[in-house]
Design an enzyme around this catalytic site. Structure first.
Site, PDB file in Angstrom:
ATOM      1  N   HIS A   1      -2.857   2.263   8.284  1.00  0.00           N
ATOM      2  CA  HIS A   1      -3.953   1.474   7.714  1.00  0.00           C
ATOM      3  C   HIS A   1      -4.110   0.197   8.530  1.00  0.00           C
ATOM      4  CE1 HIS A   1      -6.352  -0.926   5.001  1.00  0.00           C
ATOM      5  NE2 HIS A   1      -5.366  -1.775   4.794  1.00  0.00           N
TER       6      HIS A   1
ATOM      7  N   GLU B   1       0.825  -1.219   0.000  1.00  0.00           N
ATOM      8  CA  GLU B   1       0.000   0.000   0.000  1.00  0.00           C
ATOM      9  C   GLU B   1       0.857   1.266   0.000  1.00  0.00           C
ATOM     10  OE1 GLU B   1      -2.895  -0.522  -0.689  1.00  0.00           O
ATOM     11  OE2 GLU B   1      -3.702  -2.270   0.333  1.00  0.00           O
TER      12      GLU B   1
ATOM     13  N   HIS C   1     -13.015  -3.435   3.600  1.00  0.00           N
ATOM     14  CA  HIS C   1     -11.570  -3.674   3.739  1.00  0.00           C
ATOM     15  C   HIS C   1     -11.014  -3.168   5.074  1.00  0.00           C
ATOM     16  CE1 HIS C   1      -7.364  -3.821   1.729  1.00  0.00           C
ATOM     17  NE2 HIS C   1      -7.208  -3.601   3.021  1.00  0.00           N
TER      18      HIS C   1
ATOM     19  N   HIS D   1      -7.382  -3.092   9.805  1.00  0.00           N
ATOM     20  CA  HIS D   1      -8.643  -3.764   9.511  1.00  0.00           C
ATOM     21  C   HIS D   1      -9.476  -3.961  10.781  1.00  0.00           C
ATOM     22  CE1 HIS D   1      -6.127  -5.992   6.143  1.00  0.00           C
ATOM     23  NE2 HIS D   1      -6.316  -4.713   5.851  1.00  0.00           N
TER      24      HIS D   1
ATOM     25  N   GLU E   1     -18.014  11.832  22.679  1.00  0.00           N
ATOM     26  CA  GLU E   1     -16.808  12.581  22.317  1.00  0.00           C
ATOM     27  C   GLU E   1     -16.335  12.376  20.883  1.00  0.00           C
ATOM     28  OE1 GLU E   1     -13.964  12.564  25.540  1.00  0.00           O
ATOM     29  OE2 GLU E   1     -15.608  12.968  26.918  1.00  0.00           O
TER      30      GLU E   1
HETATM   31  P1  13P Z   1       0.972  -5.440   3.132  1.00  0.00           P
HETATM   32  O1  13P Z   1       1.380  -6.718   3.821  1.00  0.00           O
HETATM   33  O2  13P Z   1       1.539  -5.352   1.738  1.00  0.00           O
HETATM   34  O3  13P Z   1       1.301  -4.231   3.970  1.00  0.00           O
HETATM   35  O4  13P Z   1      -0.606  -5.470   2.916  1.00  0.00           O
HETATM   36  C1  13P Z   1      -1.472  -5.574   3.997  1.00  0.00           C
HETATM   37  C2  13P Z   1      -2.770  -4.906   3.758  1.00  0.00           C
HETATM   38  O5  13P Z   1      -3.490  -4.611   4.705  1.00  0.00           O
HETATM   39  C3  13P Z   1      -3.183  -4.584   2.380  1.00  0.00           C
HETATM   40  O6  13P Z   1      -4.273  -3.714   2.346  1.00  0.00           O
HETATM   41 ZN    ZN Z   2      -5.476  -3.785   4.173  1.00  0.00          ZN
END
Ligand code: 13P
Ligand code: ZN
Length: 270
Positions: A139, A116, A210, A141, A169
């Site tokens: 980033h 990413e 995602h 999940h 809040e």
């Molecule tokens: P990477 O292992 O390449 O960082 O990818 C993980 C991920 O969350 C892709 O969206």
């Molecule tokens: Zn991801």
């Protein structure tokens, strides 16, 4: 040269990846972080004339030419960062044309930066254009935010209002609200460009089905932003199927704006 494993930015990165894994936000290799470093600080720990490898970035970001980033590796597990930081993390410097990442430290098994990287670098450029203090793109999940994108409208006003209504809040922590991207193929320059565009007016961008992107001036602030949005999403997922007897009203949120000196995104409150 000082020991890079004791550098404050390294210690904080290791603590953050470990903590994110503990929160369940980063299963397997899920998630990635990039932290913009100060050149003078890097020079205390590394000979910046010594380039280990040059890795093509796959895009061009001349705005970031000469900048240094500590970044997580592709395919690497956040849970392992604390045990082998030099394998799972790397420090790169972008060349002046912003097309190549020069590896100065890390990725010692021959690995490279996260898939990413385009979304990270383009988001850094976008955030720096509106906030020169921005240093972090993160980033991950988180389960409840992800779950919410399966059952809630992806309209940004609707999505933001629901999150704001879940904890008093929330509007104080992210008054600019959250942006939402529809599902797109991850790891591409296209999702990178779309994310960066969204990052211009908010520090949080949800990737439907995602995960989420956060940005901030340091790792703590960025973690806290995602933590707060994820907590709100958790409450939503606990109550969405139940009759709502009480709720935070727009009037209450206007009181919060006044009390905390913040302003919710234009048009998001009635
Ligand atoms: P990477 O292992 O390449 O960082 O990818 C993980 C991920 O969350 C892709 O969206
Ligand atoms: Zn991801």
């Amino acid at each position: 040269m000082k020991n890079i494993l004791e550098a404050p930015f390294m210690v904080e990165m290791i603590r953050t990846t470990t903590n994110m894994y503990a929160h369940g936000w980063d299963e397997r290799n899920g998630g990635n972080i990039s932290l913009l470093l100060d050149e003078a600080e890097v020079k205390e720990y590394l000979d910046t004339d010594h380039v280990i490898r040059a890795i093509p970035a796959g895009f061009s970001a001349p705005e970031l030419g000469g900048k240094y980033f500590l970044v997580t590796g592709t395919g690497k597990y956040f849970k392992n960062v604390q045990y082998a930081p030099d394998v799972n993390l790397g420090i790169v410097r972008l060349t002046e044309d912003g097309e190549t990442a020069e590896l100065l430290w890390g990725f010692s098994d021959g690995g490279k930066f996260t898939s990413e990287f385009p979304a990270h670098m383009m988001s850094h450029a976008a955030r720096l254009s509106v906030d020169p203090e921005n240093r972090v793109v993160m980033h991950c999940h988180p389960a409840n935010l992800l779950a919410m994108t399966y059952v809630h409208s992806l309209d940004e006003r609707e999505f933001t209002r629901t999150l704001w209504q879940m904890c008093t809040e929330c509007i104080v922590v992210f008054p600019e609200g959250v942006n939402v991207l529809p599902w797109m193929l991850c790891g591409t320059n296209e999702i990178g460009e779309a994310t960066a565009e969204k990052m211009k007016n908010a520090r949080l961008t949800v990737w439907a089905l995602h995960g989420i992107y956060g940005a901030g001036k340091d790792l703590d602030e960025t973690f806290g932003l995602i933590e707060t949005a994820e907590k709100a999403a958790e409450i939503y997922m606990k109550i969405a199927h139940l009759p709502r007897v009480n709720t935070l009203t727009d009037d209450m949120m206007h009181q919060l704006e006044e009390r905390f000196g913040v302003k919710g995104r234009e048009g998001f409150l009635d």
